[in-house]
Scaffold this motif. Structure first.
Motif, PDB file in Angstrom:
ATOM      1  N   CYS A 129       0.878  -1.127   0.133  1.00  0.00           N
ATOM      2  CA  CYS A 129      -0.093   0.070  -0.080  1.00  0.00           C
ATOM      3  C   CYS A 129       1.002   1.273   0.186  1.00  0.00           C
ATOM      4  O   CYS A 129       2.080   1.181   0.641  1.00  0.00           O
TER       5      CYS A 129
ATOM      6  N   SER B 234       0.287   3.934   1.561  1.00  0.00           N
ATOM      7  CA  SER B 234       0.330   4.689   2.858  1.00  0.00           C
ATOM      8  C   SER B 234      -0.471   3.793   3.776  1.00  0.00           C
ATOM      9  O   SER B 234      -1.495   2.847   3.055  1.00  0.00           O
ATOM     10  N   HIS B 235      -0.516   3.893   4.839  1.00  0.00           N
ATOM     11  CA  HIS B 235      -1.211   2.731   5.789  1.00  0.00           C
ATOM     12  C   HIS B 235      -2.580   3.641   6.341  1.00  0.00           C
ATOM     13  O   HIS B 235      -2.374   4.704   7.043  1.00  0.00           O
ATOM     14  N   CYS B 236      -3.700   3.342   5.971  1.00  0.00           N
ATOM     15  CA  CYS B 236      -4.738   3.973   6.465  1.00  0.00           C
ATOM     16  C   CYS B 236      -5.303   3.730   7.867  1.00  0.00           C
ATOM     17  O   CYS B 236      -4.715   2.800   8.322  1.00  0.00           O
TER      18      CYS B 236
ATOM     19  N   TYR C  55      -7.434   3.139   9.749  1.00  0.00           N
ATOM     20  CA  TYR C  55      -8.510   2.473  10.370  1.00  0.00           C
ATOM     21  C   TYR C  55      -8.048   0.777  10.219  1.00  0.00           C
ATOM     22  O   TYR C  55      -8.673  -0.255  10.471  1.00  0.00           O
ATOM     23  N   CYS C  56      -6.961   0.415   9.229  1.00  0.00           N
ATOM     24  CA  CYS C  56      -6.755  -0.736   8.701  1.00  0.00           C
ATOM     25  C   CYS C  56      -5.949  -1.646   9.713  1.00  0.00           C
ATOM     26  O   CYS C  56      -4.924  -1.220  10.325  1.00  0.00           O
TER      27      CYS C  56
ATOM     28  N   PHE D  99      -5.261  -5.021   8.345  1.00  0.00           N
ATOM     29  CA  PHE D  99      -4.675  -6.107   7.309  1.00  0.00           C
ATOM     30  C   PHE D  99      -3.347  -5.887   7.334  1.00  0.00           C
ATOM     31  O   PHE D  99      -2.469  -5.047   7.612  1.00  0.00           O
TER      32      PHE D  99
ATOM     33  N   THR E 249      -0.297  -5.473   5.658  1.00  0.00           N
ATOM     34  CA  THR E 249       0.332  -4.718   4.443  1.00  0.00           C
ATOM     35  C   THR E 249       1.694  -4.311   4.500  1.00  0.00           C
ATOM     36  O   THR E 249       2.331  -4.323   5.542  1.00  0.00           O
TER      37      THR E 249
ATOM     38  N   GLY F  99      -5.935  -7.238  -1.221  1.00  0.00           N
ATOM     39  CA  GLY F  99      -4.777  -6.875  -0.400  1.00  0.00           C
ATOM     40  C   GLY F  99      -4.983  -6.019   0.733  1.00  0.00           C
ATOM     41  O   GLY F  99      -6.068  -6.289   1.349  1.00  0.00           O
ATOM     42  N   GLY F 100      -3.928  -5.055   0.983  1.00  0.00           N
ATOM     43  CA  GLY F 100      -2.978  -4.419   0.140  1.00  0.00           C
ATOM     44  C   GLY F 100      -3.686  -3.881  -1.002  1.00  0.00           C
ATOM     45  O   GLY F 100      -4.912  -3.514  -1.074  1.00  0.00           O
TER      46      GLY F 100
ATOM     47  N   ASN G 193      -7.264   0.853  -5.633  1.00  0.00           N
ATOM     48  CA  ASN G 193      -7.324   2.110  -4.939  1.00  0.00           C
ATOM     49  C   ASN G 193      -7.110   3.168  -6.099  1.00  0.00           C
ATOM     50  O   ASN G 193      -6.227   3.020  -6.760  1.00  0.00           O
TER      51      ASN G 193
ATOM     52  N   ARG H 119      -6.503   8.325   3.698  1.00  0.00           N
ATOM     53  CA  ARG H 119      -6.580   7.742   2.587  1.00  0.00           C
ATOM     54  C   ARG H 119      -5.651   8.717   1.422  1.00  0.00           C
ATOM     55  O   ARG H 119      -5.244   9.669   1.662  1.00  0.00           O
TER      56      ARG H 119
HETATM   57  S1  SF4 Z   1      -5.349  -2.569   2.722  1.00  0.00           S
HETATM   58 FE1  SF4 Z   1      -6.787  -1.044   2.168  1.00  0.00          FE
HETATM   59  S2  SF4 Z   1      -7.414  -0.133   4.158  1.00  0.00           S
HETATM   60 FE2  SF4 Z   1      -5.628  -1.346   4.437  1.00  0.00          FE
HETATM   61  S3  SF4 Z   1      -3.802   0.094   4.213  1.00  0.00           S
HETATM   62 FE3  SF4 Z   1      -4.051  -0.736   2.155  1.00  0.00          FE
HETATM   63  S4  SF4 Z   1      -5.487   0.582   1.058  1.00  0.00           S
HETATM   64 FE4  SF4 Z   1      -5.663   0.996   3.052  1.00  0.00          FE
END
Ligand code: SF4
Length: 390
Positions: free
Chosen positions: A22, A24-26, A28-29, A31, A33, A74-75, A109, A146
């Protein structure tokens, strides 16, 4: 569909592919990444993923199986260049029997796609695009961390149409700090004006660790309440169903025939195999995943061996419970007679029956013959409802 099909080698598989990068790291995420650095990092990964598809499939004895859905998640899989995707697709076509009409979804994205790239993805077979939009409000996009603007999100949807995609979905989020009835209404108006085929609508999950949750807990941002969540969800559900969308799963709305076939496998207890760091599989009743370890994944590919996996041990009882929970996410609910046949049990509710009857009495769940489903008032508190009968 029934769970026994999960053990039947004639049943087509779903295939999930995880690309962890990714830009950048959102906030709220949660996952798995990795920070995107440059195209060569993604190219190296795509080569490893292509090898991983072959090596893991052989090891899992699924080479040659029929496949009717592919899902790049993903990601940010849209960070792959077309040449990277081509390598992975070649490996998939050489490893599996992709059925005619196979659904090939890609999460994308807005900041990582332009029209030409989307055209190339489309010509490589991708036929469903799921865009991470989340909101069209600049202040909310900034709170979420985002990497795109509202304008870029709108352009990305236009780009997808121009590139030939006739199955475009995007994600929206609700119950966010600073989000109220009016901002949700504006987002819905904008969303409908863009004429998506499918929409996924998620509530901010406060039970997951994230930077956003930490800010809310420190009092830096207003905490969304359960009432906010319920009101915004109901507003959204009403607007989308009025606009002709079928509400088919708690978080998902689709126009006719545009339900996500891949994700339906998760909710109907069907088999799937996952490739890439942190990707889950569900095969012959076993759940396991490839380790969330990019370096280990790349190294395994170099050595020509399958990546390491970790499994979730679970007996029939746990699997049956998961099948019921997953099926209850569908608005139509689940047929307990099917579940009973699939798992070889006479009464799938077993000791849960009294808890279910209490929930029915309280109006949270409905049992019609053998069909069990949530009622509308449970849609935003489904996880709490499930906990009652674990
Ligand atoms: S996986 Fe999606 S929500 Fe998580 S950081 Fe990457 S773009 Fe953002």
């Amino acid at each position: 569909m029934s769970s026994s099909q999960g053990f039947d080698e004639q049943v087509p598989l779903g295939v999930y592919l995880h690309a962890p990068f990714c830009v950048s790291h959102c906030t709220y995420c949660d996952f798995y990444t990795k920070a995107y650095s440059d195209g060569s990092q993604v190219r190296t990964f795509a080569e490893a993923l292509a090898a991983g598809v072959r090596n893991s499939s052989e090891d899992l004895e699924v080479t040659g199986r029929a496949v009717d859905t592919l899902y790049f998640g993903g990601g940010t899989p849209s960070l792959l260049e077309p040449a990277d995707l081509e390598k992975v697709m070649e490996s998939l076509r050489a490893t599996f029997r992709l059925l005619p009409g196979v659904e090939i979804s890609m999460e994308a994205n807005p900041e990582s796609i332009r029209r030409e790239k989307l055209r190339a993805f489309r010509s490589l077979g991708v036929n469903r695009l799921s865009l991470g939009v989340q909101s069209f409000q600049p202040a909310i996009l900034s709170t979420l961390g985002r990497a795109h603007t509202a304008r870029r999100a709108m352009e990305a949807i236009e780009d997808a149409r121009a590139a030939g995609f006739d199955n475009v979905s995007f994600d929206l989020m609700l119950a966010l700090p600073g989000q109220g009835r009016e901002t949700v209404k504006r987002d819905l108006q904008t969303s409908l004006s863009l004429e998506p085929d499918h929409l996924s609508v998620y509530l901010l999950e406060m039970d997951k660790q994230s930077a956003l949750r930490a800010r809310i807990e420190r009092g830096e941002l207003p905490a969304p309440t359960e009432d906010d969540a319920a009101e915004q969800y109901e507003l959204t559900r009403a607007a989308l169903t009025r606009a002709g969308f079928l509400h088919y799963e708690l978080s998902n709305f689709a126009h006719r025939d545009k339900q996500c076939k891949h994700n339906l496998k998760y909710w109907t207890d069907m088999p799937f195999v996952g490739f890439g760091p942190s990707a889950w599989s569900y095969l012959a009743g076993r759940r396991f995943r490839e380790l969330a370890d990019l370096e280990g994944y790349l190294e395994a590919a170099q050595r020509g061996v399958p990546p390491q996996r970790e499994g979730m041990e679970g007996g029939v009882e746990e699997r049956l419970e998961e099948a019921i929970f997953a099926g209850l996410r569908l608005i139509e609910g689940i047929d307990l007679a099917d579940v009973g046949r699939a798992y070889g049990v006479e009464d799938p509710l077993g000791e849960r029956r009294q808890a279910i009857l209490d929930l029915e009495e309280a109006g949270f769940i409905r049992l019609d013959g053998s069909r069990l489903r949530l009622t509308r008032r449970s849609y935003t508190i489904a996880n709490e409802i499930f906990e009652v009968f674990v």
